[in-house]
Design a protein around this motif. Structure first.
Motif, PDB file in Angstrom:
ATOM      1  N   GLN A  57       0.704  11.075  -8.978  1.00 19.69           N
ATOM      2  CA  GLN A  57      -0.701  11.368  -9.240  1.00 19.69           C
ATOM      3  C   GLN A  57      -1.041  11.301 -10.725  1.00 19.69           C
ATOM      4  O   GLN A  57      -2.126  10.865 -11.101  1.00 19.69           O
ATOM      5  CB  GLN A  57      -1.039  12.756  -8.707  1.00 19.69           C
ATOM      6  CG  GLN A  57      -1.981  12.679  -7.529  1.00 19.69           C
ATOM      7  CD  GLN A  57      -2.070  14.006  -6.796  1.00 19.69           C
ATOM      8  OE1 GLN A  57      -1.765  15.044  -7.359  1.00 19.69           O
ATOM      9  NE2 GLN A  57      -2.501  13.949  -5.562  1.00 19.69           N
ATOM     10  N   THR A  94       3.312   9.130   6.146  1.00 16.91           N
ATOM     11  CA  THR A  94       2.515   7.973   5.713  1.00 16.91           C
ATOM     12  C   THR A  94       2.276   6.995   6.858  1.00 16.91           C
ATOM     13  O   THR A  94       1.129   6.652   7.168  1.00 16.91           O
ATOM     14  CB  THR A  94       3.222   7.246   4.557  1.00 16.91           C
ATOM     15  OG1 THR A  94       3.562   8.196   3.560  1.00 16.91           O
ATOM     16  CG2 THR A  94       2.316   6.192   3.963  1.00 16.91           C
ATOM     17  N   GLN A 114      -3.736  -2.141  -8.789  1.00 16.15           N
ATOM     18  CA  GLN A 114      -4.624  -2.511  -7.685  1.00 16.15           C
ATOM     19  C   GLN A 114      -5.579  -3.631  -8.096  1.00 16.15           C
ATOM     20  O   GLN A 114      -5.707  -4.636  -7.413  1.00 16.15           O
ATOM     21  CB  GLN A 114      -5.463  -1.299  -7.275  1.00 16.15           C
ATOM     22  CG  GLN A 114      -4.927  -0.531  -6.098  1.00 16.15           C
ATOM     23  CD  GLN A 114      -5.782   0.689  -5.833  1.00 16.15           C
ATOM     24  OE1 GLN A 114      -5.683   1.678  -6.548  1.00 16.15           O
ATOM     25  NE2 GLN A 114      -6.629   0.613  -4.834  1.00 16.15           N
ATOM     26  N   ASN A 126       1.076   4.023  -2.887  1.00 19.80           N
ATOM     27  CA  ASN A 126       0.819   5.400  -2.511  1.00 19.80           C
ATOM     28  C   ASN A 126       1.881   6.331  -3.084  1.00 19.80           C
ATOM     29  O   ASN A 126       1.651   7.522  -3.274  1.00 19.80           O
ATOM     30  CB  ASN A 126       0.795   5.506  -0.978  1.00 19.80           C
ATOM     31  CG  ASN A 126       0.265   6.821  -0.502  1.00 19.80           C
ATOM     32  OD1 ASN A 126      -0.778   7.264  -0.964  1.00 19.80           O
ATOM     33  ND2 ASN A 126       0.983   7.474   0.403  1.00 19.80           N
ATOM     34  N   GLU A 127       3.062   5.779  -3.375  1.00 17.77           N
ATOM     35  CA  GLU A 127       4.152   6.588  -3.914  1.00 17.77           C
ATOM     36  C   GLU A 127       4.032   6.771  -5.423  1.00 17.77           C
ATOM     37  O   GLU A 127       4.813   7.483  -6.027  1.00 17.77           O
ATOM     38  CB  GLU A 127       5.505   5.940  -3.578  1.00 17.77           C
ATOM     39  CG  GLU A 127       5.853   5.999  -2.099  1.00 17.77           C
ATOM     40  CD  GLU A 127       6.012   7.424  -1.597  1.00 17.77           C
ATOM     41  OE1 GLU A 127       6.625   8.239  -2.293  1.00 17.77           O
ATOM     42  OE2 GLU A 127       5.481   7.723  -0.507  1.00 17.77           O
ATOM     43  N   ALA A 166       0.830  -1.206   0.000  1.00 19.44           N
ATOM     44  CA  ALA A 166       0.000   0.000   0.000  1.00 19.44           C
ATOM     45  C   ALA A 166       0.863   1.254   0.000  1.00 19.44           C
ATOM     46  O   ALA A 166       0.580   2.220  -0.721  1.00 19.44           O
ATOM     47  CB  ALA A 166      -0.926  -0.001   1.223  1.00 19.44           C
ATOM     48  N   VAL A 167       1.961   1.231   0.776  1.00 20.83           N
ATOM     49  CA  VAL A 167       2.836   2.406   0.829  1.00 20.83           C
ATOM     50  C   VAL A 167       3.488   2.633  -0.537  1.00 20.83           C
ATOM     51  O   VAL A 167       3.562   3.762  -1.030  1.00 20.83           O
ATOM     52  CB  VAL A 167       3.906   2.231   1.929  1.00 20.83           C
ATOM     53  CG1 VAL A 167       4.965   3.316   1.822  1.00 20.83           C
ATOM     54  CG2 VAL A 167       3.255   2.257   3.301  1.00 20.83           C
ATOM     55  N   LEU A 173      -4.904   1.229   1.940  1.00 20.38           N
ATOM     56  CA  LEU A 173      -5.037   2.229   0.873  1.00 20.38           C
ATOM     57  C   LEU A 173      -6.145   3.216   1.217  1.00 20.38           C
ATOM     58  O   LEU A 173      -6.032   4.419   0.963  1.00 20.38           O
ATOM     59  CB  LEU A 173      -5.332   1.545  -0.460  1.00 20.38           C
ATOM     60  CG  LEU A 173      -4.123   0.839  -1.079  1.00 20.38           C
ATOM     61  CD1 LEU A 173      -4.547  -0.071  -2.220  1.00 20.38           C
ATOM     62  CD2 LEU A 173      -3.115   1.866  -1.578  1.00 20.38           C
ATOM     63  N   LEU A 229      -4.896   5.577   3.670  1.00 20.01           N
ATOM     64  CA  LEU A 229      -3.957   6.533   3.074  1.00 20.01           C
ATOM     65  C   LEU A 229      -4.671   7.667   2.368  1.00 20.01           C
ATOM     66  O   LEU A 229      -4.187   8.801   2.346  1.00 20.01           O
ATOM     67  CB  LEU A 229      -3.040   5.808   2.081  1.00 20.01           C
ATOM     68  CG  LEU A 229      -1.957   4.948   2.733  1.00 20.01           C
ATOM     69  CD1 LEU A 229      -1.211   4.145   1.691  1.00 20.01           C
ATOM     70  CD2 LEU A 229      -1.001   5.823   3.511  1.00 20.01           C
ATOM     71  N   THR A 230      -5.857   7.372   1.780  1.00 16.57           N
ATOM     72  CA  THR A 230      -6.573   8.460   1.113  1.00 16.57           C
ATOM     73  C   THR A 230      -7.066   9.479   2.135  1.00 16.57           C
ATOM     74  O   THR A 230      -7.400  10.600   1.772  1.00 16.57           O
ATOM     75  CB  THR A 230      -7.791   7.940   0.320  1.00 16.57           C
ATOM     76  OG1 THR A 230      -8.654   7.253   1.243  1.00 16.57           O
ATOM     77  CG2 THR A 230      -7.382   7.004  -0.789  1.00 16.57           C
ATOM     78  N   LYS A 268      -1.840   3.008 -11.375  1.00 17.48           N
ATOM     79  CA  LYS A 268      -2.132   2.630  -9.998  1.00 17.48           C
ATOM     80  C   LYS A 268      -3.397   1.789  -9.920  1.00 17.48           C
ATOM     81  O   LYS A 268      -3.429   0.746  -9.264  1.00 17.48           O
ATOM     82  CB  LYS A 268      -2.282   3.909  -9.170  1.00 17.48           C
ATOM     83  CG  LYS A 268      -2.424   3.664  -7.691  1.00 17.48           C
ATOM     84  CD  LYS A 268      -2.513   4.991  -6.943  1.00 17.48           C
ATOM     85  CE  LYS A 268      -2.870   4.772  -5.489  1.00 17.48           C
ATOM     86  NZ  LYS A 268      -3.001   6.050  -4.776  1.00 17.48           N
TER      87      LYS A 268
END
Lengths: 292, 329
Positions: B128, B237, B138, B124-125, B120-121, B208, B211-212, B134
């Motif tokens: 965007q 994070t 997933q 997250n990296e 997940a980390v 995840l 993280l959002t 991404k």
């Protein structure tokens, strides 16, 4: 924001890792598919490593002719459809009364049913109890107990409580009965959560091996998972391939294609709908996680 | 009726008529049923089902303390106290199945618990501007979760067989074949590996989502302050994930003693029992295959008590170690 957009060495390595990771997830499935549709010769020469070589569907024709597999497939569909329907019915019948403030027993009943989330009798006592009901070897033992899951009832109840009171009150003033409110107001407005639950339960029953192993011993009633174990793990050809498959390399390779084709038709329904329903699964897990 | 009672009570307020309360109670019950009978009709089949399939089996749990025989049934069988439990502790296989369960559960926890967090980390990296990459990653990572355990194990039997794809690679690389299936040394890696393959992606969903919930401003502020990427992961994070991590940790600790039946059962062979026979499979073999019902029930009961105790203990430890003194309850 500039630094956030710029790719650095770490990013390239990270992307590479994620791509390799995805390949590891997909490779076994692709390989199975390739074996099942490749030319027989390519399979027994062991030259299929990644993509199909040649094309043939003999393995699929063989399982379509094999009564045992077709019957198991039909059983799996039947169990899945029935078990899922029962679950949804139980969820609605329980969640609506348990969300009505005027229902006096709401609290005590929720508390008692909630205990089932923490305690279970375990394998043997459950088995003996179902046996005493005469449920062994019936389709009911696979489809009914699974429906009584308080966890799903909680999810539906939480969803119903977000429906505006005024809707129900207005219907009641107009003389609607509780059954009518349930069917014409609650059900339409609970569709997303019901769909999520249906998906979870359907996958769980479709993939379930444990309960059929315990409770069914009549091969007429076996679902696909039991068939798969016999073919893939026990190496039993059953009715699928006639004769002694171990005789020649070719026959052995063909049986292997049959096994892989059976895996593909088992995964088929899930893989086909997966891209479209994935978001419901994810939402479902998260709702569950937050409520828990 | 009710009016009479209230008038009566008003005349002699200090001596309440016991009958009046009874009438009142009855009246309320009647009204409750009259108004809500449809709700009772709805919930009745649900209650019956829960009773039959979830509660009544608990009554059968008493055979763990009895010497169950089929003729006498659950109720008629003779009480033997803790004999079945003592028998288990003296069982020559006791040590083996408990050790196998704990070792397998331990390695599964240690290896398969942190990986979804790491995954997940890393996701997250992803930048965007690469949202599609991404999302696709997933989706692919969740897929194995939907593959039946029996299919996964069945495929492992094919892939790891002496002329399977893995050994084809092994021959190409090292020139010799490995005996993987039916080998005690390989059982644990195979078991844990299949858990990881199936669970990494799915397990990351909850992280995840957490993280959002981390505001992007935190990352921007960290960059302005000159934080490196590792510092951002370490100080933005991971703290954002900490609440979720403590909950999932408590919930997964009990998995040490409750190794799932399906995977172990399907992957094990008599040749590997020395490492692969766990409590769940032993209960199944002794209880249902050899018809030692009471004994099987006792072992199962013992196992679930230990699992419950572990959850309580884990909750206690998490409560003691984090600053807010917060656990699951």
């Amino acid at each position: 924001m500039h630094t956030l957009r710029k790719m650095r060495l770490f990013d390239y390595l990270n992307y590479l890792f994620l791509i390799v990771f995805s390949c590891l997830m997909l490779y076994p499935l692709l390989y199975v598919f390739s074996i099942s549709v490749s030319d027989g010769e390519a399979v027994w020469r062991q030259s299929v490593k990644l993509f199909p070589i040649g094309f043939n569907v003999e393995a699929y024709e063989a399982i379509a002719r094999a009564n045992a597999v077709v019957r198991a497939y039909r059983n799996s569909i039947l169990y899945t459809v029935l078990g899922t329907s029962f679950t949804l019915i139980v969820c609605l019948l329980a969640a609506y009364p348990l969300s009505e403030p005027r229902f006096r027993l709401r609290g005590p009943i929720s508390l008692i049913l909630g205990l089932t989330l923490f305690f279970s009798a375990g394998l043997i006592p459950t088995y003996l109890t179902y046996q005493s009901y005469g449920l062994l070897n019936t389709i009911w033992v696979i489809t009914l107990p699974v429906a009584f899951n308080f966890w799903f009832i909680i999810l539906v109840r939480a969803n119903i409580s977000t429906i505006p009171r005024e809707l129900k009150d207005a219907a009641r003033v107009d003389g609607a009965s509780d059954f009518r409110i349930l069917l014409q107001i609650i059900v339409p407005l609970s569709k997303p959560i019901l769909a999520t639950i249906a998906l979870f339960v359907a996958v769980a029953i479709w993939n379930d091996f444990f309960n059929p192993l315990l409770y069914l011993n009549n091969s007429e009633k076996f679902p696909l998972t039991i068939m798969l174990r016999r073919m893939l793990i026990r190496g039993a050809t059953g009715e699928v391939v006639q004769g002694n498959y171990a005789d020649t390399l070719q026959a052995k390779a063909f049986f292997r294609q049959v096994k892989m084709a059976t895996v593909i038709v088992t995964l088929g329904p899930i893989l086909l709908v997966y891209p479209f329903v994935q978001k419901y699964f994810v939402q479902g897990t998260l709702v569950g996680a937050i409520k828990g | 009726m009710r009016e009479d009672v209230t008038t009566g009570a008003a005349l002699v307020p200090e001596i309440p008529d016991p009958r009046s309360r009874l009438h009142d109670w009855r009246g309320r019950l009647e009204r409750e049923f009259r108004n809500n009978w449809q709700l009772y009709v709805m919930i009745l089949p649900v209650l019956v089902g829960f009773f039959l399939f979830r509660f009544y089996p608990l009554y059968g749990l008493q055979i763990a303390f009895k010497d169950y025989n089929i003729v006498a049934g659950v109720r008629g069988s003779e009480w033997v106290g803790l004999e079945n439990f003592l028998k288990f502790f003296e069982d020559p296989f006791f040590f083996r199945v408990v050790k196998n369960t704990v070792v397998l559960g331990f390695w599964t926890l240690v290896i398969s618990y942190p990986l979804p967090i790491v995954f997940a980390v890393l996701l997250n990296e992803v930048k965007q501007q690469h949202g599609l990459f991404k999302r696709v990653t997933q989706s692919i990572s969740y897929l194995p979760h939907f593959v039946a355990v029996v299919v996964i194990v069945g495929l492992m039997y094919d892939f790891f067989s002496t002329d399977g794809i893995v050994n084809q690679m092994a021959v190409a690389l090292t020139g010799e074949k490995w005996r993987i299936l039916g080998s005690s040394a390989w059982f644990r890696p195979l078991y844990v590996g299949s858990v990881v393959w199936q669970g990494v992606g799915w397990g990351s969903i909850i992280y995840l989502a957490a993280l959002t919930g981390i505001p992007p401003e935190l990352y921007e502020a960290a960059i302005v302050d000159g934080a490196s990427r590792w510092q951002r992961i370490l100080y933005v994070t991971l703290p954002g994930l900490l609440p979720v991590i403590s909950v999932t940790l408590i919930l997964s600790v009990s998995s040490i003693v409750s190794v799932g039946f399906e995977r172990a059962f399907l992957l094990q062979q008599p040749a590997t029992y020395s490492v692969s026979d766990v409590i769940a499979t032993y209960v199944y073999r002794r209880g249902l295959i050899k018809f030692d019902f009471s004994y099987g029930a006792a072992i199962g009961f013992f196992d679930s008590i230990v699992a419950f105790a572990l959850v309580v203990a884990a909750n206690y430890i998490v409560k003691r170690t984090n600053e807010d003194r917060e656990g699951l309850w």
